[in-house]
Design a protein around this motif. Structure first.
Motif, PDB file in Angstrom:
ATOM      1  N   THR A 265       5.343  10.801  -0.111  1.00 56.93           N
ATOM      2  CA  THR A 265       5.077  10.228  -1.486  1.00 56.93           C
ATOM      3  C   THR A 265       4.974   8.478  -1.231  1.00 56.93           C
ATOM      4  O   THR A 265       4.127   7.941  -1.787  1.00 56.93           O
ATOM      5  CB  THR A 265       6.623  10.123  -2.065  1.00 56.93           C
ATOM      6  OG1 THR A 265       6.829  11.543  -1.925  1.00 56.93           O
ATOM      7  CG2 THR A 265       6.598   9.974  -3.596  1.00 56.93           C
ATOM      8  N   THR A 266       5.736   8.144  -0.176  1.00 59.78           N
ATOM      9  CA  THR A 266       5.864   6.684   0.175  1.00 59.78           C
ATOM     10  C   THR A 266       4.289   6.228   0.678  1.00 59.78           C
ATOM     11  O   THR A 266       3.901   5.178   0.282  1.00 59.78           O
ATOM     12  CB  THR A 266       6.849   6.432   1.376  1.00 59.78           C
ATOM     13  OG1 THR A 266       8.047   7.040   0.786  1.00 59.78           O
ATOM     14  CG2 THR A 266       6.823   4.829   1.381  1.00 59.78           C
ATOM     15  N   ALA A 267       3.928   7.114   1.581  1.00 57.24           N
ATOM     16  CA  ALA A 267       2.770   6.864   2.222  1.00 57.24           C
ATOM     17  C   ALA A 267       1.552   6.865   1.240  1.00 57.24           C
ATOM     18  O   ALA A 267       0.617   5.933   1.121  1.00 57.24           O
ATOM     19  CB  ALA A 267       2.395   7.862   3.150  1.00 57.24           C
ATOM     20  N   SER A 268       1.760   7.765   0.052  1.00 56.29           N
ATOM     21  CA  SER A 268       0.528   7.618  -0.914  1.00 56.29           C
ATOM     22  C   SER A 268       0.462   6.471  -1.811  1.00 56.29           C
ATOM     23  O   SER A 268      -0.540   5.797  -2.168  1.00 56.29           O
ATOM     24  CB  SER A 268       0.674   9.137  -1.849  1.00 56.29           C
ATOM     25  OG  SER A 268       1.802   8.852  -2.338  1.00 56.29           O
ATOM     26  N   THR A 269       1.753   6.009  -2.239  1.00 55.90           N
ATOM     27  CA  THR A 269       1.784   4.689  -3.049  1.00 55.90           C
ATOM     28  C   THR A 269       1.380   3.569  -2.276  1.00 55.90           C
ATOM     29  O   THR A 269       0.670   2.753  -2.503  1.00 55.90           O
ATOM     30  CB  THR A 269       3.166   4.607  -3.453  1.00 55.90           C
ATOM     31  OG1 THR A 269       4.284   4.580  -2.126  1.00 55.90           O
ATOM     32  CG2 THR A 269       3.694   5.621  -4.350  1.00 55.90           C
ATOM     33  N   LEU A 270       1.832   3.604  -0.826  1.00 58.51           N
ATOM     34  CA  LEU A 270       1.405   2.275   0.039  1.00 58.51           C
ATOM     35  C   LEU A 270      -0.056   2.510   0.146  1.00 58.51           C
ATOM     36  O   LEU A 270      -0.601   1.513  -0.034  1.00 58.51           O
ATOM     37  CB  LEU A 270       2.127   2.502   1.287  1.00 58.51           C
ATOM     38  CG  LEU A 270       3.668   2.101   1.261  1.00 58.51           C
ATOM     39  CD1 LEU A 270       3.974   2.374   2.856  1.00 58.51           C
ATOM     40  CD2 LEU A 270       3.755   0.570   0.801  1.00 58.51           C
ATOM     41  N   TRP A 271      -0.659   3.648   0.409  1.00 57.75           N
ATOM     42  CA  TRP A 271      -2.236   3.695   0.533  1.00 57.75           C
ATOM     43  C   TRP A 271      -2.798   3.215  -0.629  1.00 57.75           C
ATOM     44  O   TRP A 271      -3.855   2.495  -0.552  1.00 57.75           O
ATOM     45  CB  TRP A 271      -2.508   5.074   1.115  1.00 57.75           C
ATOM     46  CG  TRP A 271      -3.925   5.302   1.083  1.00 57.75           C
ATOM     47  CD1 TRP A 271      -4.923   5.988   0.914  1.00 57.75           C
ATOM     48  CD2 TRP A 271      -4.795   4.525   2.283  1.00 57.75           C
ATOM     49  NE1 TRP A 271      -5.809   6.296   1.220  1.00 57.75           N
ATOM     50  CE2 TRP A 271      -5.960   5.237   2.203  1.00 57.75           C
ATOM     51  CE3 TRP A 271      -4.419   3.576   3.069  1.00 57.75           C
ATOM     52  CZ2 TRP A 271      -7.111   4.657   2.924  1.00 57.75           C
ATOM     53  CZ3 TRP A 271      -5.539   2.947   3.805  1.00 57.75           C
ATOM     54  CH2 TRP A 271      -6.720   3.648   3.735  1.00 57.75           C
ATOM     55  N   VAL A 272      -2.348   3.695  -1.870  1.00 59.38           N
ATOM     56  CA  VAL A 272      -3.128   3.366  -2.977  1.00 59.38           C
ATOM     57  C   VAL A 272      -3.244   1.832  -3.162  1.00 59.38           C
ATOM     58  O   VAL A 272      -4.188   1.045  -3.447  1.00 59.38           O
ATOM     59  CB  VAL A 272      -2.479   3.990  -4.462  1.00 59.38           C
ATOM     60  CG1 VAL A 272      -3.058   3.644  -5.574  1.00 59.38           C
ATOM     61  CG2 VAL A 272      -2.934   5.536  -4.247  1.00 59.38           C
ATOM     62  N   LYS A 273      -1.909   1.369  -2.952  1.00 61.07           N
ATOM     63  CA  LYS A 273      -1.974  -0.402  -3.122  1.00 61.07           C
ATOM     64  C   LYS A 273      -2.715  -0.914  -2.326  1.00 61.07           C
ATOM     65  O   LYS A 273      -3.344  -2.041  -2.550  1.00 61.07           O
ATOM     66  CB  LYS A 273      -0.429  -0.472  -3.162  1.00 61.07           C
ATOM     67  CG  LYS A 273       0.465  -0.171  -4.273  1.00 61.07           C
ATOM     68  CD  LYS A 273       1.660  -0.776  -4.402  1.00 61.07           C
ATOM     69  CE  LYS A 273       2.350  -0.506  -5.526  1.00 61.07           C
ATOM     70  NZ  LYS A 273       3.210   0.650  -5.665  1.00 61.07           N
ATOM     71  N   THR A 274      -2.465  -0.480  -0.994  1.00 56.63           N
ATOM     72  CA  THR A 274      -3.459  -1.046   0.339  1.00 56.63           C
ATOM     73  C   THR A 274      -4.842  -0.962  -0.155  1.00 56.63           C
ATOM     74  O   THR A 274      -5.638  -2.145  -0.167  1.00 56.63           O
ATOM     75  CB  THR A 274      -3.218  -0.360   1.461  1.00 56.63           C
ATOM     76  OG1 THR A 274      -1.915  -0.307   1.556  1.00 56.63           O
ATOM     77  CG2 THR A 274      -3.938  -1.371   2.769  1.00 56.63           C
ATOM     78  N   LEU A 275      -5.575   0.003  -0.657  1.00 61.05           N
ATOM     79  CA  LEU A 275      -6.818   0.007  -1.130  1.00 61.05           C
ATOM     80  C   LEU A 275      -6.998  -0.745  -2.239  1.00 61.05           C
ATOM     81  O   LEU A 275      -8.173  -1.723  -2.338  1.00 61.05           O
ATOM     82  CB  LEU A 275      -7.105   1.486  -1.538  1.00 61.05           C
ATOM     83  CG  LEU A 275      -7.355   2.744  -0.562  1.00 61.05           C
ATOM     84  CD1 LEU A 275      -7.346   3.958  -1.292  1.00 61.05           C
ATOM     85  CD2 LEU A 275      -8.620   2.301   0.298  1.00 61.05           C
ATOM     86  N   TYR A 276      -6.147  -0.893  -3.387  1.00 57.23           N
ATOM     87  CA  TYR A 276      -6.382  -1.899  -4.195  1.00 57.23           C
ATOM     88  C   TYR A 276      -6.342  -3.352  -3.568  1.00 57.23           C
ATOM     89  O   TYR A 276      -7.416  -4.019  -3.969  1.00 57.23           O
ATOM     90  CB  TYR A 276      -5.214  -2.113  -5.260  1.00 57.23           C
ATOM     91  CG  TYR A 276      -5.504  -1.187  -6.671  1.00 57.23           C
ATOM     92  CD1 TYR A 276      -6.611  -1.245  -7.281  1.00 57.23           C
ATOM     93  CD2 TYR A 276      -4.684   0.134  -6.780  1.00 57.23           C
ATOM     94  CE1 TYR A 276      -6.870  -0.559  -8.441  1.00 57.23           C
ATOM     95  CE2 TYR A 276      -4.875   0.924  -7.950  1.00 57.23           C
ATOM     96  CZ  TYR A 276      -5.878   0.597  -8.793  1.00 57.23           C
ATOM     97  OH  TYR A 276      -6.310   1.412  -9.787  1.00 57.23           O
TER      98      TYR A 276
END
Lengths: 448, 336, 274
Positions: A265-276
């Motif tokens: 969960t944490t990784a997915s939120t971080l990854w999405v934000k990083t992509l943005y």
């Protein structure tokens, strides 16, 4: 200490703030702030172009940002089935008729000879045109707004690709990126109309014109439900990056996350934000490079020459009004692009949240604090001020907790202070602006 | 009879509200125009100055109410008003000392002062919300109506009623008194004349021995009083909400500019022009036309030109039209 | 771009937010050293200086003086520093050398306002009236520093300029050029100055009006007020002058009585067009 080292130091210091937030609060929080800070920096670049290069006082930033947001809905959202055939084209026709009325009135005013006949004629054209416009417009609006009002009731966007896709599969949709330049175009169009009227007059009236138009744009977005559902908001806009749930379902992603010692969960939120953040950073860097190139080009030198001595520039045959109009449109377009990016990030358009303090005056603060006339200053100001805007509240809450630690819970003074914490950031912003204006009036990174 | 009924409807829904709103705008615009005339910049913090003064009045009104003090049929706020004005004067003078004076000594360009006023706006905005919160405050008490719809109908026998709220009456009376006092001060007293002289020609005023700091001091005092009165009247008539006051900045600026910035007479005219156009253009005319038109022509729609949500658009459109044809405003601006 | 960041408005001229016309009077800050004084009514003695502490020198060892009840005129080519020399005696220039004395008192370090209180009146060349105020209010503002009853002074000024009495309730900005100059002079006379400084009082008025203005100025001088005047119309001005100064590039080129200068072939050749 040379100028460059000082500036690098300042940027490093701001970077430290974000890293510190990452360690002390969470990386999610830090990235959330960073994403909006990147967008704010782009807005600051736009305002800096207008104020820093040309001395144009635009206090309607909010309006251009909101127009960008509108573009995200009009481009990125799924089309509403039947909306166009029901009344969409009729609305379009009405708008064309309305515009034609205004053009006809202007032409009549210009062509007819001065006198009572002209006045009566112009007023008559406007009145008749207005009633025709309303006659066509109102039924069209009613028809569109009648379509499934609980979830739609608006025209929707142009994203046919999304409509064709299976709605249960949530995947990244790069089509929405198209909304960013369109947001810029929309803002540029509005800026052209404002600039044409406000800059052409003997002395310019840009400040009041932009202040007014921004309020009007927001009013339109709040009330014209057929356009983007008004205060009922449009949510669930497609996004250019994958969805968290999709990532969490992907075995390879979970595996990689676990390898890094993160839960999915944490990784997915971080990854999405990083992509943005990556997307936004690309735009910011592009803008920055273009703004720097513009600043150093003959065009930029001419802009500054006009700013520093308009009379001399005019004497040399420069069309000052035209140049001002150019730069005003350009700066507003940048704000529009940033606005579209922001709505994309939010995934929804909420016209009620556009407030002049946040979207006009805060951007001004970024430019002034960073250094008007310096692109890097504006960017630094964008990062720093947005960081403060978000973080002053928790800092203030902590401060109040410490200060009132002697008071019992439920003490009215303590409770009142706690309630008021949210407004401390307004005061802090004001104090920061006043301090910078007083002691470092050229900003943190002054114009060279 | 139909004509009279139409007139009553018109007065009830258009004329009286517009006169009250116009008075409030005029008082606000006077403050903006005085600052523009004397300190030479548009004060973005004016809306929040109004909010601050009104907040003081609201709080003192609550205090008086808790003590059981009241003015009978009149709102208690009138009793609290002088204290509010005093408090607002103190804040404004403190701001001038702490913030604006430095830039005068630097002979700063006016646009720098405009940006400074943005900072002051942020602080005052936060301060007001910090003290009283962002919510609506209703502080009008006493008699609600001077004349109510029922009384009017009984009195005249007309089928339409006319109501004049106490707050509307008070607004107009107070506005007349305040404007009369202000014009007497500006045109008849030595200090008032020196303010006009300074606004007209700063260098010559200096050479005539007029002390700029004194002129500025009086200006702030008057502006604080005007802002508090305008804000209190608006709050009594509607409600007090900090954000609304911030938003009032646009119609107030529009009024001041339409009238001719720096011209007090213009500010008053501008206030009424803006108020009347806002109210008439956003009013649903069906009820009036019902009485005036023959039965078969009776309009089926509301006959509302533009929805009330667009009242800002109206003030703005009026502003643009006036500026296109008279760039210095209705009254020649730039002279107090 | 100016060096002072507070004075950098980036060329913004937005009239909705800022009002043009910020004060431009820069107060002189004195010479920073003591002055010796001698007897003279108003004398700007060996003045050297320019605008601002760091500005280049405009005046070079320039001396201007006027005796009691007399008319002194400063003439010279464009850019000779005529107005600058007069402004220097009024404290609007930064003097590095020299002194200014009024009736024997050293006033070199006084501000312009203090010089008004000390008995000097100054009529600038442009924007020398309060255009939006009535003629009478203009006169009242001229008397702002007076605490006594100044109604008789107003009456005297109306005697001197009868047209002003006629138009006393009219806005000064609505008057003709010559009448405006009369208001300007009248305003400066309200403090009952001992010296009156006039910066090109006849600029932009017709020849007939110019003659009338000169007549009035002579009348003012007859009441015992010394007059120091800068003039473009050198010939006419020198005709009424008790003393004339011809300045060239901020230096005294010729000095003498008005008649002498008019007769001086060199002066005629170079400044009066033969």
């Amino acid at each position: 200490m040379s100028e460059t080292t000082k500036n690098i130091g300042l940027f490093a210091l701001v970077a430290c703030l974000f890293v510190l937030t990452g360690f002390m609060q969470s990386w999610n929080a830090s990235l959330t702030i960073l994403n909006m800070a990147l967008i704010s920096a782009i807005m600051a670049l736009g305002v800096n172009l207008q104020w820093g290069f040309a001395g144009l006082f635009n206090v309607g930033v909010m309006g251009f940002v909101a127009l960008g947001g509108l573009a995200t809905v009009l481009i990125g959202a799924k089309p509403v089935e039947g909306a166009w055939s029901a009344g969409g084209f009729q609305i379009l026709l009405a708008l064309v008729l309305g515009a034609a009325t205004v053009v006809a009135a202007i032409l009549a005013y210009a062509k007819l000879t001065k006198g009572r006949m002209r006045n009566i004629g112009v007023v008559a054209i406007l009145l008749v045109g207005f009633f025709i416009y309303r006659g066509v417009f109102d039924p069209g609006v009613a028809a569109v707004e009648a379509i499934n009002p609980a979830t739609n009731g608006n025209l929707g966007g142009l994203n046919w690709l999304a409509a064709a896709r299976d709605s249960d599969v949530r995947s990244a949709d790069l089509f929405v990126l198209l909304a960013w330049p369109v947001g810029g175009l929309l803002a540029a169009g509005a800026a052209w109309i404002i600039g044409k009227t406000a800059l052409g007059l003997r002395s310019d009236y840009l400040a009041i014109a932009t202040l007014g138009i921004a309020e009007i744009i927001i009013a339109i977005m709040k009330n014209e439900d057929w356009l983007a559902r008004g205060v009922k908001n449009v949510s669930g806009l497609p996004r250019p990056v994958p969805y968290e749930v999709t990532l969490q379902d992907s075995a390879s992603f979970v595996e990689r996350a676990n390898a890094l010692g993160l839960d999915a969960t944490t990784a997915s939120t971080l990854w999405v934000k990083t992509l943005y953040a990556g997307l936004f950073a690309v735009v910011l860097i592009l803008m920055l490079i273009m703004a720097q190139a513009a600043l150093k080009s003959p065009w930029g030198r001419m802009m500054r020459a006009i700013r520093d001595n308009e009379v001399a520039a005019q004497a040399m045959g420069k069309d000052v009004t035209k140049r001002h109009l150019q730069i005003f449109i350009l700066g507003s377009a940048i704000c529009g692009i940033a606005g579209a990016m922001m709505t994309t990030l939010d995934g929804q358009l909420t016209p009620g949240t556009y407030q002049p303090l946040r979207f006009t005056f805060l951007i001004w603060l970024m430019v002034i604090v960073g250094g008007s006339g310096n692109n890097f200053g504006a960017v630094l100001g964008g990062f720093l001020i947005y960081f403060l805007w978000i973080q002053v509240e928790p800092m203030g809450a902590w401060l109040i907790d410490v200060l009132t630690s002697g008071l019992a819970d439920g003490n009215p003074v303590k409770e009142h202070l706690k309630d008021g914490v949210a407004y401390m950031r307004l005061m802090t912003m004001g104090i920061v602006l006043l301090l910078v204006l007083r002691f470092s009036p050229r900003g943190l990174i002054p114009e060279k | 009879m139909d004509f009279l009924n139409a007139l009553v409807v018109l007065s009830n829904f258009v004329l009286i509200p517009a006169v009250a709103y116009g008075s409030q705008l005029a008082l606000g615009a006077l403050g903006v125009t005085l600052i523009y005339g004397i300190l030479r910049f548009s004060n973005f913090a004016h809306g929040d100055t109004m909010a601050f003064g009104t907040m003081l009045v609201v709080l003192i009104t609550y205090l008086f109410q808790s003590w059981g003090i009241s003015l009978g049929p009149l709102p208690t706020a009138l009793l609290a008003l002088p204290f509010g004005i005093l408090g607002c004067m103190l804040l404004v003078l403190f701001t001038d000392r702490a913030v604006y004076r430095f830039y005068r000594q630097q002979k700063a360009k006016p646009v720098v002062l405009v940006i400074v006023s943005m900072g002051v706006m942020f602080i005052m905005n936060g301060l007001v919300r910090f003290i009283i919160g962002p919510n609506d405050q209703r502080f009008a008490d006493g008699e609600r109506f001077i004349i109510s719809v029922r009384e009017f109908k009984q009195l005249t026998g007309l089928s339409e009623g006319l109501a004049i709220r106490t707050t509307q009456g008070i607004t107009v009376v107070t506005a007349i008194i305040v404007v009369a006092l202000l014009f007497w001060f500006l045109n008849r007293t030595r200090t008032g004349k020196s303010m006009r002289a300074y606004s007209d020609n700063e260098d010559l005023a200096l050479l005539s021995g007029i002390n700029p700091e004194r002129v500025v001091l009086y200006t702030w005092l008057i502006v604080a009083a005007l802002a508090t009165v305008a804000g209190t009247l608006y709050g009594l008539d509607k409600t007090f909400k900090p954000f609304t006051y911030f938003q009032l900045l646009l119609p107030i600026f529009a009024a001041a500019i339409v009238g001719g910035l720096g011209n007090p007479l213009g500010a008053i005219a501008g206030g009424f022009v803006i108020a009347f156009s806002e109210v008439t253009i956003t009013y649903a005319w069906k009820k009036v036309l019902k009485y005036l038109l023959p039965e078969n022509l009776e309009p089926s729609s509301l006959m509302q030109l533009i929805s009330t949500d667009y009242k800002f658009a109206v003030s703005f459109a009026i502003l643009v039209i006036v500026l296109l044809f008279k760039p210095t405003g209705l009254f020649k601006g730039k002279s107090v | 771009m100016t060096n002072n960041p507070y004075q950098d408005d980036r060329g913004n001229k937005d009239a909705t937010i800022t009002k043009p016309g910020t004060g431009t009077v820069v107060e002189a800050t004195g010479t920073d050293h003591a002055m010796s004084t001698e007897n003279a009514f108003l004398i700007g003695d060996s003045m050297t200086g320019g605008y601002g502490k760091s500005g280049p020198d405009i005046l070079h060892d320039c001396t201007i003086a006027v005796n009691k009840g007399e008319i002194a005129v400063i003439v010279g080519p464009n850019g000779a520093g005529k107005s600058t020399a007069m402004k220097a005696t009024f404290g609007m220039l930064h003097l590095r050398q020299g002194s200014v004395r009024l009736d024997g008192r050293d006033i070199t370090d006084l501000t312009p306002q203090a010089r008004v209180a000390a008995g000097m009146g100054f009529v600038p060349q442009t924007s020398n009236i309060f255009t939006s105020m009535t003629v009478e209010e203009n006169l009242e503002m001229g008397a702002f520093i007076r605490k006594d009853d100044f109604r008789d002074t107003i009456a005297q000024i109306y005697d001197l300029f009868p047209i002003l009495k006629e138009k006393r309730n009219q806005a000064a900005g609505e008057l003709s050029g010559g009448q405006r100059q009369q208001v300007a002079v009248g305003r400066a006379l309200m403090t009952q100055p001992k010296v009156l400084l006039l910066d090109e009082p006849t600029a932009g008025v017709s020849p007939i009006v110019m003659d009338e203005l000169f007549d009035r100025i002579i009348e003012v001088a007859r009441t015992g007020i010394s007059i120091l005047m800068v003039e473009q119309n050198a010939r006419q001005a020198l005709e009424i002058a008790d003393k004339g100064y011809v300045l060239v590039t901020g230096r005294n080129a010729h000095t003498g009585t008005g008649k002498d200068l008019l007769a001086d072939p060199e002066v005629r050749q170079s400044f009066l067009g033969g």
